[in-house]
Design an enzyme around this catalytic site. Structure first.
Site, PDB file in Angstrom:
ATOM      1  N   ASP A  17       0.434  -1.594   0.200  1.00 54.28           N
ATOM      2  CA  ASP A  17       0.279   0.181  -0.813  1.00 54.28           C
ATOM      3  C   ASP A  17       1.119   1.201  -0.198  1.00 54.28           C
ATOM      4  O   ASP A  17       2.034   1.306   0.875  1.00 54.28           O
ATOM      5  CB  ASP A  17      -0.429  -0.003   1.352  1.00 54.28           C
ATOM      6  CG  ASP A  17      -1.863  -1.186   0.924  1.00 54.28           C
ATOM      7  OD1 ASP A  17      -2.462  -1.059   0.415  1.00 54.28           O
ATOM      8  OD2 ASP A  17      -2.778  -1.386   1.671  1.00 54.28           O
ATOM      9  N   ALA A 239       8.106   4.532   7.013  1.00 53.29           N
ATOM     10  CA  ALA A 239       8.183   3.023   6.278  1.00 53.29           C
ATOM     11  C   ALA A 239       6.376   3.111   6.672  1.00 53.29           C
ATOM     12  O   ALA A 239       6.281   3.074   7.762  1.00 53.29           O
ATOM     13  CB  ALA A 239       9.232   2.519   6.665  1.00 53.29           C
ATOM     14  N   LYS A 240       6.269   1.609   6.644  1.00 52.65           N
ATOM     15  CA  LYS A 240       4.768   0.896   6.669  1.00 52.65           C
ATOM     16  C   LYS A 240       5.540   0.698   8.582  1.00 52.65           C
ATOM     17  O   LYS A 240       4.279   0.963   9.054  1.00 52.65           O
ATOM     18  CB  LYS A 240       5.093  -0.227   6.678  1.00 52.65           C
ATOM     19  CG  LYS A 240       4.261  -0.170   4.769  1.00 52.65           C
ATOM     20  CD  LYS A 240       3.367   0.813   4.130  1.00 52.65           C
ATOM     21  CE  LYS A 240       3.194   0.627   2.658  1.00 52.65           C
ATOM     22  NZ  LYS A 240       3.814   0.120   1.948  1.00 52.65           N
ATOM     23  N   ARG A 241       6.312   0.572   9.426  1.00 60.26           N
ATOM     24  CA  ARG A 241       6.138  -0.122  10.329  1.00 60.26           C
ATOM     25  C   ARG A 241       6.373   0.864  11.139  1.00 60.26           C
ATOM     26  O   ARG A 241       6.325   0.699  12.780  1.00 60.26           O
ATOM     27  CB  ARG A 241       8.174  -0.667  10.514  1.00 60.26           C
ATOM     28  CG  ARG A 241       8.884   0.288  10.393  1.00 60.26           C
ATOM     29  CD  ARG A 241      10.246  -0.495  10.132  1.00 60.26           C
ATOM     30  NE  ARG A 241      11.603  -0.090  10.182  1.00 60.26           N
ATOM     31  CZ  ARG A 241      11.793  -0.124   8.540  1.00 60.26           C
ATOM     32  NH1 ARG A 241      11.076  -0.559   7.732  1.00 60.26           N
ATOM     33  NH2 ARG A 241      13.090   1.564   8.165  1.00 60.26           N
ATOM     34  N   ASP A 242       6.148   2.631  10.560  1.00 63.28           N
ATOM     35  CA  ASP A 242       5.728   3.867  11.440  1.00 63.28           C
ATOM     36  C   ASP A 242       4.847   3.295  12.035  1.00 63.28           C
ATOM     37  O   ASP A 242       4.506   4.083  13.169  1.00 63.28           O
ATOM     38  CB  ASP A 242       6.312   4.741  10.804  1.00 63.28           C
ATOM     39  CG  ASP A 242       7.845   5.240  10.254  1.00 63.28           C
ATOM     40  OD1 ASP A 242       8.344   4.601  11.635  1.00 63.28           O
ATOM     41  OD2 ASP A 242       8.219   4.655   9.289  1.00 63.28           O
TER      42      ASP A 242
END
Ligand code: GLU
Length: 307
Positions: A17, A239-242
């Site tokens: 996404d 980033a997505k992990r944020d």
């Protein structure tokens, strides 16, 4: 589309996404294109890093945010003959060579004395026919590289001014047969009539290589605008992990698409704009923030940059 003066584009890799940083870049690319009477194209860069279903979700998200584009949406995986035609043309002009180096060999080699830092040192550039035959017989498939005749090239960026950067013997076709990003992007921008490239400034260092390649392929160098990235609260690229960083994450938390758009608009200095036409009306590239935007995805209410 009739009567457009050229095209801008957004060219996502369908690896997952889009996060708010990608969406902000897409919005900016759209604003640059539409505010200058250009059409706006989408290109799915699916030569690698493909995640099943990602491209459909990316298009849905762009639409939910209110962006529109001119059909058709191109997919690079459907355009391999075009890249091969460009490679054949460069090869016929004596501008390519096979490279048998492994990544490790390249890292270990000392950079060419007059070459740019980190540039390919040219190990395979002048192999004799006998050496080539010997290396081919070792069985490792060769990559194809450009025989560059410059080590630097200057481009002009609408936001950053003149930028001179390294050009090396970049890979045109990888050892596994996949056309390289730098080649595909140049071939596609030219074939699609794209004369305005707006993208994240992490890609600025690749731009001199691409512009040089465009000149070798006798295609016009597009106008460039590289926009600042979005950072997390530790100052790293978002980033997505944020956390809740995609449109779907934000909607799941109860925000509306209008609120997400408002947040993006505010990050660009446009306060209280809840629709894309409102932002377009106020869009002035020269007034855009030149600094990265820091986002705290864990805070639903972002500190407003608005007075
Ligand atoms: N596909 C690239 C990316 O998602 C963008 C390439 C470009 O805009 O030139 O990072």
């Amino acid at each position: 589309m009739a009567n457009v003066t050229g095209y801008g584009r957004f060219a996502p890799s369908p690896s997952g996404d889009l996060h708010l940083g990608n969406l902000r870049t897409a919005l900016l690319a759209w604003l640059f294109a539409r505010s200058t009477g250009r059409g706006f194209l989408l290109r799915i860069e699916d030569l690698d890093r493909v995640k099943a279903g990602a491209q459909e979700r990316q298009l849905e998200d762009l639409e939910t945010l209110g962006l529109d584009w001119d059909p058709p949406v191109l997919r690079q995986s459907e355009r391999l003959p075009l890249y091969e035609a460009a490679i054949a043309r460069l090869t016929a002009a004596g501008r390519t060579y096979e490279c048998f180096c492994t990544r490790k060999e390249i890292q270990q080699a000392v950079t060419a004395p007059h070459g740019p830092m980190g540039a390919y040192p040219g190990t395979c550039r002048d192999l004799t026919a006998a050496e080539q035959t010997r290396r081919r017989a070792e069985g490792r498939p060769a990559a194809l590289r450009l025989r560059a005749e410059v080590t630097e090239f200057e481009i002009h960026d609408e936001l950053l001014g003149d930028y001179r950067g390294a050009v090396d013997d970049l890979v045109l076709r990888r050892g596994d047969g996949t056309p390289a990003y730098n080649l595909a992007v140049v071939v596609d921008d030219a074939a699609q009539g794209i004369d305005q490239v707006v993208r994240g400034d992490d890609l600025l260092p690749s731009t001199p290589r691409q512009a040089y390649l465009a000149t070798l392929l006798d295609t016009p160098v597009p106008h460039y605008a590289h926009v600042p990235l979005v950072l997390n609260t530790s100052g790293q690229r978002l980033a997505k992990r944020d956390g809740a960083v995609t449109l779907r994450d934000r909607l799941a938390l109860g925000e509306t698409p209008e609120q997400v758009l408002m947040l993006l608009g505010e990050s660009l200095g446009y306060c209280d704009a809840t629709t894309i036409p409102q932002i377009l009306e106020r869009f002035r590239p020269e007034k855009l923030p030149r600094e990265p935007w820091t986002l705290d995805p864990n805070s639903l209410l972002q500190p407003s940059t608005c007075p």
